[in-house]
Design a protein around this motif. Structure first.
Motif, PDB file in Angstrom:
ATOM      1  N   VAL A   1      16.708 -85.438  -3.436  1.00 42.44           N
ATOM      2  CA  VAL A   1      17.394 -86.263  -4.423  1.00 42.44           C
ATOM      3  C   VAL A   1      18.865 -86.349  -4.049  1.00 42.44           C
ATOM      4  O   VAL A   1      19.442 -85.385  -3.546  1.00 42.44           O
ATOM      5  CB  VAL A   1      17.232 -85.714  -5.853  1.00 42.44           C
ATOM      6  CG1 VAL A   1      15.786 -85.790  -6.296  1.00 42.44           C
ATOM      7  CG2 VAL A   1      17.715 -84.281  -5.952  1.00 42.44           C
ATOM      8  N   SER A   2      19.440 -87.511  -4.262  1.00 40.32           N
ATOM      9  CA  SER A   2      20.866 -87.688  -3.998  1.00 40.32           C
ATOM     10  C   SER A   2      21.630 -87.408  -5.275  1.00 40.32           C
ATOM     11  O   SER A   2      21.185 -87.739  -6.369  1.00 40.32           O
ATOM     12  CB  SER A   2      21.141 -89.115  -3.538  1.00 40.32           C
ATOM     13  OG  SER A   2      20.484 -89.352  -2.317  1.00 40.32           O
ATOM     14  N   GLY A   3      22.743 -86.792  -5.120  1.00 43.01           N
ATOM     15  CA  GLY A   3      23.570 -86.485  -6.280  1.00 43.01           C
ATOM     16  C   GLY A   3      24.988 -86.208  -5.844  1.00 43.01           C
ATOM     17  O   GLY A   3      25.371 -86.488  -4.709  1.00 43.01           O
ATOM     18  N   ALA A   4      25.755 -85.650  -6.735  1.00 42.12           N
ATOM     19  CA  ALA A   4      27.154 -85.359  -6.458  1.00 42.12           C
ATOM     20  C   ALA A   4      27.309 -84.392  -5.292  1.00 42.12           C
ATOM     21  O   ALA A   4      28.288 -84.443  -4.552  1.00 42.12           O
ATOM     22  CB  ALA A   4      27.819 -84.791  -7.707  1.00 42.12           C
ATOM     23  N   SER A   5      26.336 -83.507  -5.097  1.00 41.53           N
ATOM     24  CA  SER A   5      26.428 -82.513  -4.032  1.00 41.53           C
ATOM     25  C   SER A   5      25.740 -82.968  -2.751  1.00 41.53           C
ATOM     26  O   SER A   5      25.497 -82.173  -1.855  1.00 41.53           O
ATOM     27  CB  SER A   5      25.828 -81.191  -4.507  1.00 41.53           C
ATOM     28  OG  SER A   5      24.461 -81.374  -4.791  1.00 41.53           O
ATOM     29  N   GLY A   6      25.403 -84.236  -2.662  1.00 38.46           N
ATOM     30  CA  GLY A   6      24.707 -84.728  -1.477  1.00 38.46           C
ATOM     31  C   GLY A   6      23.216 -84.741  -1.701  1.00 38.46           C
ATOM     32  O   GLY A   6      22.749 -84.856  -2.822  1.00 38.46           O
ATOM     33  N   ARG A   7      22.469 -84.613  -0.615  1.00 39.14           N
ATOM     34  CA  ARG A   7      21.005 -84.637  -0.711  1.00 39.14           C
ATOM     35  C   ARG A   7      20.494 -83.244  -1.026  1.00 39.14           C
ATOM     36  O   ARG A   7      20.626 -82.326  -0.233  1.00 39.14           O
ATOM     37  CB  ARG A   7      20.410 -85.155   0.575  1.00 39.14           C
ATOM     38  CG  ARG A   7      20.702 -86.633   0.769  1.00 39.14           C
ATOM     39  CD  ARG A   7      20.282 -87.133   2.117  1.00 39.14           C
ATOM     40  NE  ARG A   7      18.969 -86.661   2.500  1.00 39.14           N
ATOM     41  CZ  ARG A   7      17.980 -87.433   2.910  1.00 39.14           C
ATOM     42  NH1 ARG A   7      18.170 -88.711   3.006  1.00 39.14           N
ATOM     43  NH2 ARG A   7      16.824 -86.925   3.258  1.00 39.14           N
ATOM     44  N   ALA A   8      19.920 -83.098  -2.179  1.00 40.18           N
ATOM     45  CA  ALA A   8      19.425 -81.801  -2.634  1.00 40.18           C
ATOM     46  C   ALA A   8      17.900 -81.782  -2.561  1.00 40.18           C
ATOM     47  O   ALA A   8      17.246 -82.799  -2.773  1.00 40.18           O
ATOM     48  CB  ALA A   8      19.881 -81.541  -4.064  1.00 40.18           C
ATOM     49  N   VAL A   9      17.348 -80.628  -2.274  1.00 37.88           N
ATOM     50  CA  VAL A   9      15.899 -80.447  -2.223  1.00 37.88           C
ATOM     51  C   VAL A   9      15.427 -79.929  -3.571  1.00 37.88           C
ATOM     52  O   VAL A   9      16.025 -79.022  -4.155  1.00 37.88           O
ATOM     53  CB  VAL A   9      15.519 -79.450  -1.105  1.00 37.88           C
ATOM     54  CG1 VAL A   9      14.034 -79.115  -1.161  1.00 37.88           C
ATOM     55  CG2 VAL A   9      15.910 -80.001   0.250  1.00 37.88           C
ATOM     56  N   ARG A  10      14.365 -80.505  -4.059  1.00 35.38           N
ATOM     57  CA  ARG A  10      13.744 -80.059  -5.302  1.00 35.38           C
ATOM     58  C   ARG A  10      12.236 -80.006  -5.105  1.00 35.38           C
ATOM     59  O   ARG A  10      11.669 -80.705  -4.271  1.00 35.38           O
ATOM     60  CB  ARG A  10      14.065 -81.008  -6.468  1.00 35.38           C
ATOM     61  CG  ARG A  10      15.541 -81.112  -6.807  1.00 35.38           C
ATOM     62  CD  ARG A  10      16.060 -79.821  -7.406  1.00 35.38           C
ATOM     63  NE  ARG A  10      17.435 -79.949  -7.843  1.00 35.38           N
ATOM     64  CZ  ARG A  10      18.490 -79.612  -7.103  1.00 35.38           C
ATOM     65  NH1 ARG A  10      18.331 -79.144  -5.889  1.00 35.38           N
ATOM     66  NH2 ARG A  10      19.708 -79.749  -7.581  1.00 35.38           N
ATOM     67  N   TYR A  11      11.600 -79.186  -5.918  1.00 39.01           N
ATOM     68  CA  TYR A  11      10.146 -79.038  -5.905  1.00 39.01           C
ATOM     69  C   TYR A  11       9.619 -79.334  -7.299  1.00 39.01           C
ATOM     70  O   TYR A  11      10.158 -78.829  -8.286  1.00 39.01           O
ATOM     71  CB  TYR A  11       9.748 -77.605  -5.531  1.00 39.01           C
ATOM     72  CG  TYR A  11      10.107 -77.204  -4.122  1.00 39.01           C
ATOM     73  CD1 TYR A  11       9.180 -77.336  -3.098  1.00 39.01           C
ATOM     74  CD2 TYR A  11      11.355 -76.684  -3.822  1.00 39.01           C
ATOM     75  CE1 TYR A  11       9.491 -76.955  -1.800  1.00 39.01           C
ATOM     76  CE2 TYR A  11      11.678 -76.305  -2.527  1.00 39.01           C
ATOM     77  CZ  TYR A  11      10.737 -76.448  -1.527  1.00 39.01           C
ATOM     78  OH  TYR A  11      11.046 -76.071  -0.247  1.00 39.01           O
ATOM     79  N   ARG A  12       8.562 -80.142  -7.384  1.00 36.90           N
ATOM     80  CA  ARG A  12       7.905 -80.343  -8.678  1.00 36.90           C
ATOM     81  C   ARG A  12       7.052 -79.113  -8.959  1.00 36.90           C
ATOM     82  O   ARG A  12       6.299 -78.650  -8.100  1.00 36.90           O
ATOM     83  CB  ARG A  12       7.006 -81.576  -8.649  1.00 36.90           C
ATOM     84  CG  ARG A  12       7.748 -82.855  -8.779  1.00 36.90           C
ATOM     85  CD  ARG A  12       6.782 -84.018  -9.016  1.00 36.90           C
ATOM     86  NE  ARG A  12       7.516 -85.243  -9.015  1.00 36.90           N
ATOM     87  CZ  ARG A  12       7.693 -86.011  -7.938  1.00 36.90           C
ATOM     88  NH1 ARG A  12       7.141 -85.692  -6.798  1.00 36.90           N
ATOM     89  NH2 ARG A  12       8.416 -87.102  -8.016  1.00 36.90           N
ATOM     90  N   ARG A  13       7.174 -78.606 -10.150  1.00 39.17           N
ATOM     91  CA  ARG A  13       6.405 -77.409 -10.533  1.00 39.17           C
ATOM     92  C   ARG A  13       4.915 -77.643 -10.333  1.00 39.17           C
ATOM     93  O   ARG A  13       4.201 -76.784  -9.808  1.00 39.17           O
ATOM     94  CB  ARG A  13       6.721 -77.036 -11.979  1.00 39.17           C
ATOM     95  CG  ARG A  13       6.117 -75.731 -12.405  1.00 39.17           C
ATOM     96  CD  ARG A  13       6.595 -75.339 -13.803  1.00 39.17           C
ATOM     97  NE  ARG A  13       6.150 -74.012 -14.137  1.00 39.17           N
ATOM     98  CZ  ARG A  13       4.935 -73.725 -14.578  1.00 39.17           C
ATOM     99  NH1 ARG A  13       4.053 -74.684 -14.755  1.00 39.17           N
ATOM    100  NH2 ARG A  13       4.599 -72.484 -14.849  1.00 39.17           N
ATOM    101  N   SER A  14       4.419 -78.820 -10.706  1.00 41.86           N
ATOM    102  CA  SER A  14       2.993 -79.121 -10.560  1.00 41.86           C
ATOM    103  C   SER A  14       2.574 -79.114  -9.092  1.00 41.86           C
ATOM    104  O   SER A  14       1.466 -78.680  -8.761  1.00 41.86           O
ATOM    105  CB  SER A  14       2.656 -80.464 -11.208  1.00 41.86           C
ATOM    106  OG  SER A  14       3.422 -81.510 -10.627  1.00 41.86           O
ATOM    107  N   ASP A  15       3.441 -79.587  -8.190  1.00 40.26           N
ATOM    108  CA  ASP A  15       3.129 -79.559  -6.755  1.00 40.26           C
ATOM    109  C   ASP A  15       3.016 -78.126  -6.245  1.00 40.26           C
ATOM    110  O   ASP A  15       2.160 -77.817  -5.418  1.00 40.26           O
ATOM    111  CB  ASP A  15       4.198 -80.300  -5.945  1.00 40.26           C
ATOM    112  CG  ASP A  15       4.124 -81.813  -6.111  1.00 40.26           C
ATOM    113  OD1 ASP A  15       3.086 -82.324  -6.566  1.00 40.26           O
ATOM    114  OD2 ASP A  15       5.133 -82.471  -5.777  1.00 40.26           O
TER     115      ASP A  15
END
Length: 84
Positions: free
Chosen positions: A55-69
């Motif tokens: 995801v792109s945001g103020a801190s650049g490209r951040a990695v996130r994980y969906r809990r369901s995944d």
């Protein structure tokens, strides 16, 4: 803390009753899976491991994980003791 207002300061307590599509940061995902942050980082580099999103945001490209995944990935990688 009362039952009505549980202490949610610890990440493991935030997962209880969490929304399945909640996006987790790498440390939260690592805790849920009981692995190290380094393990998840290496799995991403190898293009293996649980699915993740950038995801792109103020801190650049951040990695996130969906809990369901994460939960689906754990189930898909479960090994029955009878199949050893």
């Amino acid at each position: 803390m009362s039952a009505e207002h549980p202490d949610l300061s610890h990440p493991s307590r935030r997962h209880v009753g969490a929304q399945p599509d909640r996006l987790l940061r790498t440390p939260e995902a690592a805790e849920l899976l009981n692995v190290s942050v380094a393990f998840l980082e290496r799995q991403r580099w190898l293009r293996a491991g649980p699915p993740h999103v950038r995801v792109s945001g103020a801190s650049g490209r951040a990695v996130r994980y969906r809990r369901s995944d994460l939960l689906s990935w754990m189930e898909a990688n479960r090994i029955d003791s009878s199949s050893d």
